[in-house]
Design a protein around this motif. Structure first.
Motif, short mmCIF file in Angstrom:
data_model
loop_
_atom_site.label_atom_id
_atom_site.label_comp_id
_atom_site.label_asym_id
_atom_site.label_seq_id
_atom_site.Cartn_x
_atom_site.Cartn_y
_atom_site.Cartn_z
N LEU A 79 9.15 -8.11 -2.27
CA LEU A 79 8.43 -8.83 -3.33
C LEU A 79 6.99 -8.33 -3.40
N ASP A 80 6.05 -9.23 -3.56
CA ASP A 80 4.65 -8.84 -3.75
C ASP A 80 3.89 -8.78 -2.43
N PHE A 81 2.76 -8.12 -2.46
CA PHE A 81 1.83 -8.05 -1.32
C PHE A 81 0.50 -8.59 -1.85
N PRO A 82 0.19 -9.86 -1.57
CA PRO A 82 -1.04 -10.46 -2.11
C PRO A 82 -2.30 -9.75 -1.62
N LEU A 83 -3.22 -9.51 -2.55
CA LEU A 83 -4.45 -8.82 -2.24
C LEU A 83 -5.28 -9.55 -1.19
N TYR A 84 -5.23 -10.89 -1.19
CA TYR A 84 -6.07 -11.65 -0.25
C TYR A 84 -5.68 -11.37 1.20
N PHE A 112 7.99 0.41 -1.09
CA PHE A 112 6.71 -0.29 -0.93
C PHE A 112 5.56 0.57 -1.43
N GLN A 113 5.54 1.82 -1.05
CA GLN A 113 4.45 2.71 -1.44
C GLN A 113 4.45 2.97 -2.95
N LYS A 114 5.63 3.12 -3.49
CA LYS A 114 5.74 3.35 -4.94
C LYS A 114 5.31 2.10 -5.72
N LYS A 115 5.69 0.94 -5.20
CA LYS A 115 5.43 -0.33 -5.88
C LYS A 115 3.94 -0.70 -5.86
N THR A 116 3.29 -0.46 -4.73
CA THR A 116 1.88 -0.88 -4.61
C THR A 116 0.90 0.19 -5.06
N GLY A 117 1.32 1.44 -5.01
CA GLY A 117 0.43 2.53 -5.41
C GLY A 117 -0.36 3.09 -4.24
N GLU A 118 -0.77 4.36 -4.38
CA GLU A 118 -1.40 5.08 -3.28
C GLU A 118 -2.69 4.44 -2.79
N THR A 119 -3.53 3.96 -3.70
CA THR A 119 -4.81 3.36 -3.30
C THR A 119 -4.58 2.15 -2.41
N PHE A 120 -3.65 1.28 -2.82
CA PHE A 120 -3.39 0.05 -2.07
C PHE A 120 -2.81 0.35 -0.70
N TYR A 121 -1.73 1.14 -0.66
CA TYR A 121 -1.08 1.35 0.63
C TYR A 121 -1.96 2.17 1.58
N THR A 122 -2.80 3.04 1.02
CA THR A 122 -3.73 3.80 1.86
C THR A 122 -4.77 2.87 2.47
N ASP A 123 -5.30 1.96 1.66
CA ASP A 123 -6.25 0.97 2.17
C ASP A 123 -5.62 0.10 3.24
N PHE A 124 -4.34 -0.23 3.05
CA PHE A 124 -3.61 -1.05 4.02
C PHE A 124 -3.45 -0.30 5.34
N TYR A 125 -2.91 0.91 5.29
CA TYR A 125 -2.68 1.68 6.51
C TYR A 125 -3.98 1.98 7.25
N ARG A 126 -5.05 2.13 6.50
CA ARG A 126 -6.35 2.46 7.07
C ARG A 126 -6.90 1.34 7.97
N CYS A 127 -6.38 0.14 7.79
CA CYS A 127 -6.83 -1.00 8.61
C CYS A 127 -6.37 -0.89 10.06
N PHE A 128 -5.35 -0.07 10.29
CA PHE A 128 -4.73 -0.02 11.60
C PHE A 128 -5.12 1.24 12.37
N GLU A 129 -5.26 1.05 13.66
CA GLU A 129 -5.49 2.20 14.53
C GLU A 129 -4.25 3.10 14.53
N HIS A 130 -3.09 2.45 14.44
CA HIS A 130 -1.84 3.21 14.32
C HIS A 130 -0.79 2.33 13.65
N VAL A 131 0.05 2.97 12.84
CA VAL A 131 1.16 2.28 12.16
C VAL A 131 2.46 2.75 12.79
N TYR A 132 3.24 1.80 13.29
CA TYR A 132 4.53 2.11 13.91
C TYR A 132 5.68 1.54 13.08
N PHE A 133 6.49 2.44 12.54
CA PHE A 133 7.71 2.03 11.84
C PHE A 133 8.90 2.41 12.72
#
Length: 201
Positions: A79-84, A112-133
């Motif tokens: 579904l959605d990923f709220p900006l807040y 998820f990446q296609k739905k939110t767009g590069e700017t959003f998901y990049t900003d999201f991933y940037r919050c983490f020291e590392h992303v583990y999938f």
């Protein structure tokens, strides 16, 4: 004192409609979600099988459905990923070491990446020291080795680390190795209530 926080992804940051995929597969001819499909899903989540093998594996249980229909239905959970929530996460980066640890697959992350767009998901991933999938590291929760893997990789102390997840089995497993946990109740709690729900400084 908490120094690091490990977050789950689904229903912590991005909202999920968990029944949507199963209901959609039923419409495509699936009679029930069984052990074979559970195993198939776990294999895909750990990157042990390809996207094509996964889709064809589901297609065996929905023989009249096309792979395109199955793919669309598989992604119906997202579904959605709220900006807040992103803004809250960005604020947390100023005080804590943050990590993302998610049981997920290549199909869902691509969507998820296609739905939110590069700017959003990049900003999201940037919050983490590392992303583990899970599909990238070949492990999945609630197996304890996945938590130890993250702790060891970043020299984290379990007693100074908080793990946030909506699934009880995942937080219960994390607790066994000394992690502080918040088993977030979806629909009743929100990750932005972290400081109200958890006494961390």
């Amino acid at each position: 004192m908490i120094e690091a926080i490990i977050f789950d992804f689904g229903d912590i940051f991005i909202n999920l409609d968990k029944p949507a995929t199963f209901e959609g597969l039923k419409k495509l001819g699936l009679s029930e979600w069984n052990d074979d499909l559970d195993y198939l899903n776990h294999q895909f989540e750990m990157g042990k099988i390809s996207k094509d093998d996964f889709l064809s594996g589901i297609q065996k249980h929905c023989p009249n459905a096309t792979t395109e229909e199955i793919l669309k239905t598989w992604n119906a959970i997202l579904l959605d990923f709220p900006l807040y929530r992103l803004e809250f996460l960005q604020m947390l980066t100023q005080k804590y070491r943050l990590f993302l640890l998610s049981n997920t697959d290549a199909i869902h992350i691509e969507k998820f990446q296609k739905k939110t767009g590069e700017t959003f998901y990049t900003d999201f991933y940037r919050c983490f020291e590392h992303v583990y999938f899970s599909y990238e590291i070949g492990m999945r929760k609630p197996n304890v080795d996945i938590y130890e893997y993250v702790l060891n990789n970043h020299s984290l102390v379990a007693e100074k680390t908080l793990f946030v997840d909506d699934k009880q089995e995942n937080t219960d497993a994390a607790k066994t190795i000394g992690l502080n946990v918040w088993n977030l109740q979806v629909g009743e709690e929100d990750v932005v209530e972290l400081f109200e729900k958890m006494i961390i400084k």
